[in-house]
Scaffold this motif. Structure first.
Motif, PDB file in Angstrom:
ATOM      1  N   VAL A   1     -17.840 -14.855  -4.166  1.00 36.80           N
ATOM      2  CA  VAL A   1     -17.606 -13.887  -5.244  1.00 36.80           C
ATOM      3  C   VAL A   1     -18.913 -13.405  -5.864  1.00 36.80           C
ATOM      4  O   VAL A   1     -18.950 -12.354  -6.500  1.00 36.80           O
ATOM      5  N   GLY A   2     -20.001 -14.142  -5.661  1.00 35.47           N
ATOM      6  CA  GLY A   2     -21.297 -13.717  -6.183  1.00 35.47           C
ATOM      7  C   GLY A   2     -22.006 -12.702  -5.301  1.00 35.47           C
ATOM      8  O   GLY A   2     -22.987 -12.095  -5.729  1.00 35.47           O
ATOM      9  N   LEU A   3     -21.515 -12.517  -4.080  1.00 33.91           N
ATOM     10  CA  LEU A   3     -22.145 -11.548  -3.169  1.00 33.91           C
ATOM     11  C   LEU A   3     -21.683 -10.133  -3.475  1.00 33.91           C
ATOM     12  O   LEU A   3     -20.552  -9.935  -3.934  1.00 33.91           O
ATOM     13  N   PRO A   4     -22.520  -9.155  -3.188  1.00 30.83           N
ATOM     14  CA  PRO A   4     -22.078  -7.767  -3.339  1.00 30.83           C
ATOM     15  C   PRO A   4     -20.909  -7.477  -2.393  1.00 30.83           C
ATOM     16  O   PRO A   4     -20.810  -8.061  -1.311  1.00 30.83           O
ATOM     17  N   LYS A   5     -20.030  -6.571  -2.792  1.00 32.43           N
ATOM     18  CA  LYS A   5     -18.838  -6.262  -2.016  1.00 32.43           C
ATOM     19  C   LYS A   5     -19.163  -5.864  -0.589  1.00 32.43           C
ATOM     20  O   LYS A   5     -18.494  -6.288   0.359  1.00 32.43           O
ATOM     21  N   GLY A   6     -20.205  -5.089  -0.389  1.00 30.47           N
ATOM     22  CA  GLY A   6     -20.574  -4.658   0.959  1.00 30.47           C
ATOM     23  C   GLY A   6     -20.928  -5.841   1.859  1.00 30.47           C
ATOM     24  O   GLY A   6     -20.578  -5.853   3.045  1.00 30.47           O
ATOM     25  N   VAL A   7     -21.605  -6.838   1.303  1.00 24.38           N
ATOM     26  CA  VAL A   7     -21.956  -8.027   2.078  1.00 24.38           C
ATOM     27  C   VAL A   7     -20.695  -8.821   2.397  1.00 24.38           C
ATOM     28  O   VAL A   7     -20.503  -9.277   3.528  1.00 24.38           O
TER      29      VAL A   7
ATOM     30  N   LEU B   1     -16.727 -10.623   6.389  1.00 29.35           N
ATOM     31  CA  LEU B   1     -15.321 -10.718   6.802  1.00 29.35           C
ATOM     32  C   LEU B   1     -15.082  -9.950   8.105  1.00 29.35           C
ATOM     33  O   LEU B   1     -14.317 -10.402   8.966  1.00 29.35           O
ATOM     34  N   GLU B   2     -15.744  -8.818   8.245  1.00 26.75           N
ATOM     35  CA  GLU B   2     -15.627  -8.024   9.475  1.00 26.75           C
ATOM     36  C   GLU B   2     -16.162  -8.816  10.675  1.00 26.75           C
ATOM     37  O   GLU B   2     -15.519  -8.880  11.725  1.00 26.75           O
ATOM     38  N   LEU B   3     -17.327  -9.439  10.519  1.00 26.59           N
ATOM     39  CA  LEU B   3     -17.894 -10.251  11.603  1.00 26.59           C
ATOM     40  C   LEU B   3     -16.964 -11.406  11.959  1.00 26.59           C
ATOM     41  O   LEU B   3     -16.778 -11.726  13.136  1.00 26.59           O
ATOM     42  N   ASN B   4     -16.389 -12.027  10.944  1.00 25.69           N
ATOM     43  CA  ASN B   4     -15.472 -13.134  11.184  1.00 25.69           C
ATOM     44  C   ASN B   4     -14.220 -12.653  11.918  1.00 25.69           C
ATOM     45  O   ASN B   4     -13.765 -13.298  12.863  1.00 25.69           O
ATOM     46  N   ALA B   5     -13.671 -11.527  11.493  1.00 23.69           N
ATOM     47  CA  ALA B   5     -12.467 -10.979  12.135  1.00 23.69           C
ATOM     48  C   ALA B   5     -12.742 -10.620  13.595  1.00 23.69           C
ATOM     49  O   ALA B   5     -11.868 -10.768  14.457  1.00 23.69           O
ATOM     50  N   GLN B   6     -13.950 -10.162  13.879  1.00 20.96           N
ATOM     51  CA  GLN B   6     -14.336  -9.812  15.251  1.00 20.96           C
ATOM     52  C   GLN B   6     -14.778 -11.034  16.050  1.00 20.96           C
ATOM     53  O   GLN B   6     -15.074 -10.924  17.232  1.00 20.96           O
ATOM     54  N   ASP B   7     -14.842 -12.186  15.409  1.00 23.45           N
ATOM     55  CA  ASP B   7     -15.332 -13.420  16.018  1.00 23.45           C
ATOM     56  C   ASP B   7     -16.697 -13.197  16.663  1.00 23.45           C
ATOM     57  O   ASP B   7     -16.972 -13.662  17.763  1.00 23.45           O
ATOM     58  N   ASP B   8     -17.567 -12.476  15.948  1.00 22.69           N
ATOM     59  CA  ASP B   8     -18.907 -12.126  16.442  1.00 22.69           C
ATOM     60  C   ASP B   8     -19.884 -13.242  16.068  1.00 22.69           C
ATOM     61  O   ASP B   8     -20.704 -13.100  15.162  1.00 22.69           O
ATOM     62  N   GLN B   9     -19.788 -14.363  16.782  1.00 22.57           N
ATOM     63  CA  GLN B   9     -20.601 -15.535  16.465  1.00 22.57           C
ATOM     64  C   GLN B   9     -22.095 -15.277  16.645  1.00 22.57           C
ATOM     65  O   GLN B   9     -22.902 -15.821  15.900  1.00 22.57           O
TER      66      GLN B   9
ATOM     67  N   VAL C   1     -24.628 -16.020  13.668  1.00 21.77           N
ATOM     68  CA  VAL C   1     -25.752 -16.961  13.803  1.00 21.77           C
ATOM     69  C   VAL C   1     -27.071 -16.262  13.497  1.00 21.77           C
ATOM     70  O   VAL C   1     -27.918 -16.784  12.771  1.00 21.77           O
ATOM     71  N   ARG C   2     -27.261 -15.057  14.044  1.00 28.42           N
ATOM     72  CA  ARG C   2     -28.495 -14.304  13.800  1.00 28.42           C
ATOM     73  C   ARG C   2     -28.667 -13.996  12.310  1.00 28.42           C
ATOM     74  O   ARG C   2     -29.753 -14.171  11.742  1.00 28.42           O
ATOM     75  N   LEU C   3     -27.593 -13.569  11.679  1.00 22.23           N
ATOM     76  CA  LEU C   3     -27.640 -13.258  10.257  1.00 22.23           C
ATOM     77  C   LEU C   3     -27.951 -14.517   9.444  1.00 22.23           C
ATOM     78  O   LEU C   3     -28.738 -14.472   8.489  1.00 22.23           O
ATOM     79  N   GLY C   4     -27.370 -15.646   9.832  1.00 22.31           N
ATOM     80  CA  GLY C   4     -27.648 -16.903   9.148  1.00 22.31           C
ATOM     81  C   GLY C   4     -29.119 -17.273   9.234  1.00 22.31           C
ATOM     82  O   GLY C   4     -29.721 -17.704   8.249  1.00 22.31           O
ATOM     83  N   ARG C   5     -29.707 -17.096  10.417  1.00 24.33           N
ATOM     84  CA  ARG C   5     -31.138 -17.393  10.584  1.00 24.33           C
ATOM     85  C   ARG C   5     -31.992 -16.472   9.718  1.00 24.33           C
ATOM     86  O   ARG C   5     -32.964 -16.914   9.099  1.00 24.33           O
ATOM     87  N   GLU C   6     -31.643 -15.206   9.687  1.00 27.54           N
ATOM     88  CA  GLU C   6     -32.406 -14.255   8.869  1.00 27.54           C
ATOM     89  C   GLU C   6     -32.267 -14.583   7.386  1.00 27.54           C
ATOM     90  O   GLU C   6     -33.233 -14.465   6.624  1.00 27.54           O
TER      91      GLU C   6
END
Length: 118
Positions: free
Chosen positions: A40-46, A51-59, A63-68
């Motif tokens: 809830v602390g993240l901006p809506k766009g983030v 959620l979009e990445l999760n729905a697409q199962d784009d692991q 992972v890349r975003l997590g590293r960044e």
């Protein structure tokens, strides 16, 4: 004041949640509470993008975003530690270049120590 909130998740998410809570020596309730606080602390766009990445199962992208994000967090910690040291005026003298190097080395040591605690 705390409030009790109920949520339904699929079996896969519940299994992941229990694994994460166990690996971090936390209760499931505590892990859910932390996740909600961060989400809830993240901006809506983030939030929408995650959620979009999760729905697409784009692991791969997750992972890349997590590293960044971890790299960005390390930079922010280093900058904060550097500013904290500078505000203490512990490094002074006639050689400004060596003082800056000393501050950066000390900030790096503080950042590493903080990362080891988490």
């Amino acid at each position: 004041m705390s409030s009790t909130i109920s949520a339904n998740v699929d079996g896969r998410t519940a299994t992941k949640l229990k694994m994460v809570a166990s690996m971090e020596n936390r209760s499931v309730s505590n892990a859910v509470s932390s996740a909600i606080t961060v989400f809830v602390g993240l901006p809506k766009g983030v939030r929408d993008f995650l959620l979009e990445l999760n729905a697409q199962d784009d692991q791969d992208t997750i992972v890349r975003l997590g590293r960044e994000m971890m790299a960005a967090a390390a930079r922010v910690r280093l900058e904060k530690a550097t500013m904290d040291l500078a505000s203490e005026h512990r490094f002074g003298g006639s050689d400004d270049a060596s003082s800056e190097i000393d501050m950066m080395e000390e900030a790096t040591a503080f950042s590493r120590a903080a990362a080891q605690r988490t």
